[in-house]
Design an enzyme around this catalytic site. Structure first.
Site, short mmCIF file in Angstrom:
data_model
loop_
_atom_site.label_atom_id
_atom_site.label_comp_id
_atom_site.label_asym_id
_atom_site.label_seq_id
_atom_site.Cartn_x
_atom_site.Cartn_y
_atom_site.Cartn_z
N TYR A 1 22.11 51.84 6.85
CA TYR A 1 21.54 51.78 5.29
C TYR A 1 22.88 51.32 4.37
CZ TYR A 1 19.36 52.08 0.77
OH TYR A 1 18.89 52.01 -0.43
N LYS B 1 23.96 47.86 2.33
CA LYS B 1 23.86 47.84 0.92
C LYS B 1 25.47 47.46 0.47
CE LYS B 1 19.65 48.08 0.23
NZ LYS B 1 18.86 47.05 -0.26
N ASN C 1 14.28 42.09 -3.59
CA ASN C 1 14.05 43.36 -3.84
C ASN C 1 13.77 44.11 -2.41
OD1 ASN C 1 13.22 46.23 -5.07
ND2 ASN C 1 11.35 45.35 -4.04
N LEU D 1 10.45 34.69 -8.76
CA LEU D 1 10.07 35.13 -7.25
C LEU D 1 10.52 36.54 -7.16
CD1 LEU D 1 10.46 33.00 -4.37
CD2 LEU D 1 11.47 35.31 -4.37
N ASP E 1 7.27 37.99 6.55
CA ASP E 1 8.20 39.00 7.05
C ASP E 1 9.57 38.71 6.91
OD1 ASP E 1 9.40 40.85 8.47
OD2 ASP E 1 8.03 40.89 10.32
#
Length: 257
Positions: free
Chosen positions: A149, A153, A82, A7, A57
């Site tokens: 961002y 992460k 991802n 997936l 979404d």
């Protein structure tokens, strides 16, 4: 061809597309997840193995749960979380709605899918793999001008390392890891409104390296390229405040501030 599935979220372009392609070449059936149905259907025609398209979404928690439910009866061996994006600018000037969506996709979706898929894969006799696509940004103390961002992460790398340790101590035949690349030549730049100061690697190089580290070496934190490995190592040699200042300097090169 394998009977099991891989997936891949964010599969409509960039690293997601490359993961789907290379995993298909390895014989996996592919579950393509992204918002853009037309692009996913084009990718379906390129893949060498059977594939399924799920439009979703992932900024919506319910959509994340739906993806897990719709694939519940499939034998999923590999999960590539991802989907994600960035933004660049001063924190007090950037768009709050875009940042909330970023947190939903980069953090909440990864968290939910990692948990749900890990619970499902736990009983598999032949084990399984979960790779969360983070960033080298997640290995730095902070990222001025891309504050949200970098923080998102950092969450992904922290969560992944903790879960990987739990899995190891439970002696489960499961892999959990995080891919932490530096610049990669994808659509990320356009969405984040930046130009990288450093030359990026190709998605093909990045994914090939990641899959080798995952399948062969079961590396928990995967950092492609020697340059980025050195950059991450050097951050440990300086005080946190100094590393943040250096990072700010690099970020300013991406746009004129």
């Amino acid at each position: 061809m394998k009977n099991s599935y891989a997936l891949v979220t964010g599969a409509s372009s960039g690293l997601g597309f490359e993961f789907a392609k290379q995993l298909s070449q390895r014989g996996f059936k592919i579950i393509l997840v992204a918002r853009r149905k037309d692009k996913l259907e084009k990718i379906q025609k390129i893949l060498k193995t059977e594939s399924i398209v799920i439009t979703a979404d992932l900024s919506d928690v319910n959509e994340c749960i739906r993806v897990a439910e719709e694939t519940r009866k499939l034998d999923i061996e590999v999960v590539i979380n991802n989907a994600g994006f960035g933004d660049c600018g001063r924190f007090y000037e950037t768009d709050a709605n875009k940042e909330m969506s970023m947190i939903d996709v980069n953090v909440r979706a990864v968290h939910i899918l990692t948990k749900l898929m890990l619970q499902r894969m736990k009983p598999r006799v032949s084990g399984g793999y979960i790779l969360n696509v983070a960033s080298s940004a997640g290995l730095f103390p902070a990222g001025p001008y891309m504050a949200t961002y970098y923080a998102s992460k950092a969450y992904v790398t922290s969560l992944t390392q903790a879960v990987a340790r739990e899995v190891k101590e439970a002696q489960l035949d499961l892999y959990v890891g995080a891919l932490c690349p530096g610049p990669v030549d994808t659509e990320f730049n356009d969405v984040a409104n930046v130009e990288f100061a450093l030359k990026g690697i190709t998605p093909k190089e990045c994914v090939s390296y990641a899959l080798n580290q995952m399948f062969r070496w079961r590396k928990v934190i995967i950092v492609p390229t020697l340059r980025m490995k050195l950059a991450v190592f050097v951050t440990r040699l300086f005080p946190r405040e100094q590393v943040v200042a250096i990072t700010a300097g690099q970020q300013r090169k991406k746009r004129k501030f």
